[in-house]
Design an enzyme around this catalytic site. Structure first.
Site, mmCIF file in Angstrom:
data_model
loop_
_atom_site.group_PDB
_atom_site.id
_atom_site.type_symbol
_atom_site.label_atom_id
_atom_site.label_comp_id
_atom_site.label_asym_id
_atom_site.label_seq_id
_atom_site.Cartn_x
_atom_site.Cartn_y
_atom_site.Cartn_z
ATOM 1 N N ILE A 40 0.822 -1.215 0.000
ATOM 2 C CA ILE A 40 0.000 0.000 0.000
ATOM 3 C C ILE A 40 0.855 1.264 0.000
ATOM 4 O O ILE A 40 0.480 2.273 -0.601
ATOM 5 C CB ILE A 40 -1.024 0.003 1.171
ATOM 6 C CG1 ILE A 40 -2.127 1.000 0.894
ATOM 7 C CG2 ILE A 40 -0.357 0.267 2.505
ATOM 8 C CD1 ILE A 40 -2.918 0.750 -0.357
ATOM 9 N N LYS B 122 -5.591 1.586 7.670
ATOM 10 C CA LYS B 122 -6.679 0.820 8.248
ATOM 11 C C LYS B 122 -6.264 -0.651 8.360
ATOM 12 O O LYS B 122 -5.445 -1.085 7.557
ATOM 13 C CB LYS B 122 -7.970 0.938 7.430
ATOM 14 C CG LYS B 122 -7.847 0.743 5.926
ATOM 15 C CD LYS B 122 -7.452 -0.572 5.320
ATOM 16 C CE LYS B 122 -8.209 -1.800 5.739
ATOM 17 N NZ LYS B 122 -7.807 -2.978 4.870
HETATM 18 P P1 NAP Z 1 2.554 -5.489 3.072
HETATM 19 O O1 NAP Z 1 2.692 -5.467 1.584
HETATM 20 O O2 NAP Z 1 2.804 -6.762 3.795
HETATM 21 O O3 NAP Z 1 3.501 -4.338 3.615
HETATM 22 C C1 NAP Z 1 3.687 -4.078 4.972
HETATM 23 C C2 NAP Z 1 5.135 -3.672 5.188
HETATM 24 O O4 NAP Z 1 5.319 -3.326 6.552
HETATM 25 C C3 NAP Z 1 6.130 -4.788 4.921
HETATM 26 O O5 NAP Z 1 6.612 -4.702 3.600
HETATM 27 C C4 NAP Z 1 7.220 -4.585 5.959
HETATM 28 O O6 NAP Z 1 8.390 -4.048 5.387
HETATM 29 C C5 NAP Z 1 6.686 -3.469 6.857
HETATM 30 N N1 NAP Z 1 6.857 -3.752 8.277
HETATM 31 C C6 NAP Z 1 6.497 -4.856 8.979
HETATM 32 N N2 NAP Z 1 6.823 -4.684 10.276
HETATM 33 C C7 NAP Z 1 7.393 -3.455 10.391
HETATM 34 C C8 NAP Z 1 7.931 -2.700 11.470
HETATM 35 N N3 NAP Z 1 7.943 -3.186 12.721
HETATM 36 N N4 NAP Z 1 8.442 -1.464 11.208
HETATM 37 C C9 NAP Z 1 8.433 -0.969 9.969
HETATM 38 N N5 NAP Z 1 7.929 -1.640 8.900
HETATM 39 C C10 NAP Z 1 7.418 -2.856 9.120
HETATM 40 O O7 NAP Z 1 1.091 -5.015 3.509
HETATM 41 P P2 NAP Z 1 0.151 -3.949 2.772
HETATM 42 O O8 NAP Z 1 -0.735 -4.636 1.811
HETATM 43 O O9 NAP Z 1 0.938 -2.792 2.318
HETATM 44 O O10 NAP Z 1 -0.796 -3.569 4.003
HETATM 45 C C11 NAP Z 1 -0.342 -2.755 5.071
HETATM 46 C C12 NAP Z 1 -1.573 -2.117 5.712
HETATM 47 O O11 NAP Z 1 -2.231 -1.328 4.715
HETATM 48 C C13 NAP Z 1 -2.608 -3.129 6.220
HETATM 49 O O12 NAP Z 1 -3.161 -2.702 7.417
HETATM 50 C C14 NAP Z 1 -3.656 -3.156 5.115
HETATM 51 O O13 NAP Z 1 -4.950 -3.467 5.606
HETATM 52 C C15 NAP Z 1 -3.582 -1.710 4.636
HETATM 53 N N6 NAP Z 1 -4.052 -1.563 3.253
HETATM 54 C C16 NAP Z 1 -3.609 -2.410 2.258
HETATM 55 C C17 NAP Z 1 -4.124 -2.289 0.967
HETATM 56 C C18 NAP Z 1 -3.674 -3.187 -0.164
HETATM 57 O O14 NAP Z 1 -4.238 -3.091 -1.269
HETATM 58 N N7 NAP Z 1 -2.670 -4.016 -0.003
HETATM 59 C C19 NAP Z 1 -5.089 -1.317 0.695
HETATM 60 C C20 NAP Z 1 -5.455 -0.434 1.703
HETATM 61 C C21 NAP Z 1 -4.945 -0.576 2.971
HETATM 62 P P3 NAP Z 1 9.684 -4.890 4.916
HETATM 63 O O15 NAP Z 1 9.279 -5.443 3.563
HETATM 64 O O16 NAP Z 1 10.742 -3.846 4.831
HETATM 65 O O17 NAP Z 1 9.925 -5.959 5.933
#
Ligand code: NAP
Length: 308
Positions: free
Chosen positions: A14, A91
């Site tokens: 995201i 969120k």
């Molecule tokens: P994601 O691709 O798994 O990305 C999350 C990132 O957070 C990981 O790449 C990781 O980075 C980082 N992370 C984990 N632990 C951390 C810490 N302690 N300190 C700093 N960084 C940390 O997940 P995402 O899809 O982006 O979703 C993240 C949030 O956004 C969720 O709550 C989701 O509901 C929301 N969201 C997602 C979407 C969507 O379409 N995906 C849409 C709207 C909202 P590293 O790779 O560097 O380890």
């Protein structure tokens, strides 16, 4: 007015898809730093592996946008607030309602902004839907949110863990719209949560709600949908049917259809800038409370194991 110097914490899907472009397109913000344990960061922008390291550095940051999985968000948010930074929460705003309440109190006590964002509320059809429904009598509403988890959440192990919410990760977006557009509060009547034998979070859920004047609201969530995806909300009223489709982007009223550009994340950042300038917070936990109620009161069933 000087732009707000914001750091993104958690460079994942995201952050890359939405936060970076929204910040780049908004003159109220400048990207001052990124924090992510494994991602290398963005060209020309200071990067840190931890929030601790950023806060210990001399990089000036006014605000942080927390784009991590929800399970690690509380500690990061509490640390950022304690250091006087404004906080934008992706969120859902946390892994539990109590930690969000604690953050709300902390932000209030320290006079900085806490924004619990709900991006779907900024989809193009949502504000006009809310305005149209405001004086209507709701007969019934139906939410159908069916998508292919393999397409939208590939390899995201955290989403299947406790606190990752499973199919409620997208489902809470539907609830963020429904709680915003329906004129009466509503509450859970029953729910069935279907969890794969090898997972800790549901892959599907059937929910029934009732609003405070008795109108039924159903919600059908499923992560096993291949082919066309469904992000639809239909509201039958005393004067006809309103339909929101494509996650709130397209609104159809009894007299025709309205389309507009997708401005969800630019809208979120514009709102965050206003909150920061006015030293206000915006934390609405209604969507998350409904999800928590489903986990509190729902019936559980175990279904076939599911692998990415
Ligand atoms: P994601 O691709 O798994 O990305 C999350 C990132 O957070 C990981 O790449 C990781 O980075 C980082 N992370 C984990 N632990 C951390 C810490 N302690 N300190 C700093 N960084 C940390 O997940 P995402 O899809 O982006 O979703 C993240 C949030 O956004 C969720 O709550 C989701 O509901 C929301 N969201 C997602 C979407 C969507 O379409 N995906 C849409 C709207 C909202 P590293 O790779 O560097 O380890």
């Amino acid at each position: 007015m000087a732009p707000i110097r914001v750091a993104i914490v958690g460079i994942g899907k995201i952050a890359l898809d939405q936060h970076l472009p929204a910040i780049a397109g908004d003159t109220d913000f400048v990207l001052a730093a990124t924090v992510s344990p494994n991602h290398p960061g963005v060209d020309g922008v200071a990067h840190f592996k931890t929030l601790d390291a950023l806060l210990a550095s001399d990089v000036g940051v006014d605000a942080v946008a927390l784009c991590t999985p929800p399970q690690v968000r509380y500690d990061l948010a509490a640390q950022a607030l304690a250091s006087g930074r404004h906080v934008f929460l992706e969120k859902p705003p946390g892994a539990t309602l109590s930690e969000v309440a604690a953050l709300t109190a902390q932000a209030e006590a320290s006079g900085v902004t806490l924004f619990a964002s709900w991006h779907s509320r900024f989809a193009a059809g949502v504000a006009p839907a809310r305005a149209w429904l405001a004086d209507k009598r709701i007969v019934r509403a139906a939410i159908v949110w069916r998508e292919d988890v393999r397409v939208w959440h590939p390899g995201q192990a955290w989403i299947w863990e406790p606190g990752g919410l499973g199919v409620f990760d997208p489902g809470i977006n539907a609830l963020s719209i429904a709680t915003h557009i329906l004129p009466q509060p509503f509450f859970l009547a029953s729910a069935t949560l279907s969890t794969p034998a090898n997972r800790a979070a549901p892959i599907a859920a059937d929910l029934a709600f009732r609003d405070s004047v008795g109108a039924p609201i159903t919600m059908d969530l499923d992560w096993r949908q291949t082919g066309p995806q469904s992000w639809d909300i239909t509201v039958d009223t005393d004067v006809g049917t309103l339909a929101l489709s494509k996650g709130g982007a397209v609104l159809t009223l009894p007299d025709g259809e309205q389309h507009s550009d997708d401005r969800e994340y630019p809208g979120l950042y514009a709102h965050f800038a206003t909150l920061v300038r006015e030293r206000r917070s915006d934390v609405d936990t209604d969507p998350m409370r409904l999800v928590a109620d489903a986990f509190l009161r729902g019936t559980r069933e175990t279904v076939e194991a599911f692998d990415d």
